[in-house]
Scaffold this motif. Structure first.
Motif: not given
Length: 161
Positions: A100-107
């Motif tokens: 997708t080119g972007s990432r989601t991070w869980q803090p």
């Protein structure tokens, strides 16, 4: 992680110790196996740091084979062909962002965590969605091969730790 290669009966300082991180060691040892299996194949597992290695006579033989490859240009041709083959490999899908080119991070990873931080650009593919194949991250270098040859010539046998 790296491979610490210790000389068993070094003749001099050059035969005492040779080190590569895993990224450099694997292509170096692959070269030895591919080009000189009759000797390098005697190492039980040259890709692990479990203490296996070669005796003095076999280390000297491997050094002589590699020296001949270096002097004749065979090693350089191998390196050039490898680079050409790697350059021709197509990019692969980025596994970290699922292309997708972007990432989601869980803090905070945990049972009560619902907040997510959206990263606009994937730090692995730099937003392209694809990356170079992993194999291209393992460099093979003639100077590194020459240093290993010099170590082999002076080590009196070796063990990989």
């Amino acid at each position: 992680m790296g491979m610490d290669v210790f000389g068993l009966k070094p003749k001099n300082e050059k035969g005492e110790y040779f080190r590569n991180n895993v990224w450099w060691w694997r292509p170096l040892w692959d070269y030895c196996l591919e080009k000189h299996f009759s000797v390098a194949g005697k190492v039980e597992d040259g890709h692990s740091n479990s203490g296996h290695g070669l005796n003095a006579g076999d280390a000297k033989k491997l050094a002589a084979f590699i020296k001949k490859d270096l002097d004749s240009g065979k090693a350089l041709k191998y390196a050039q062909k490898r680079e050409e083959e790697f350059a021709a490999l197509p990019d692969v899908a980025c596994e970290y962002c699922e292309s997708t080119g972007s990432r989601t991070w869980q803090p905070h990873q945990g049972p009560n965590s619902t907040d997510a931080i959206k990263i606009e650009t994937c730090n692995s593919c730099k937003g392209k969605g694809n990356v170079r194949p992993w194999i291209t991250q393992y460099p093979f270098d003639i100077d590194n091969l020459a240093e290993f040859q010099e170590f082999l010539d002076n080590c009196g046998g070796f063990s990989i730790h």
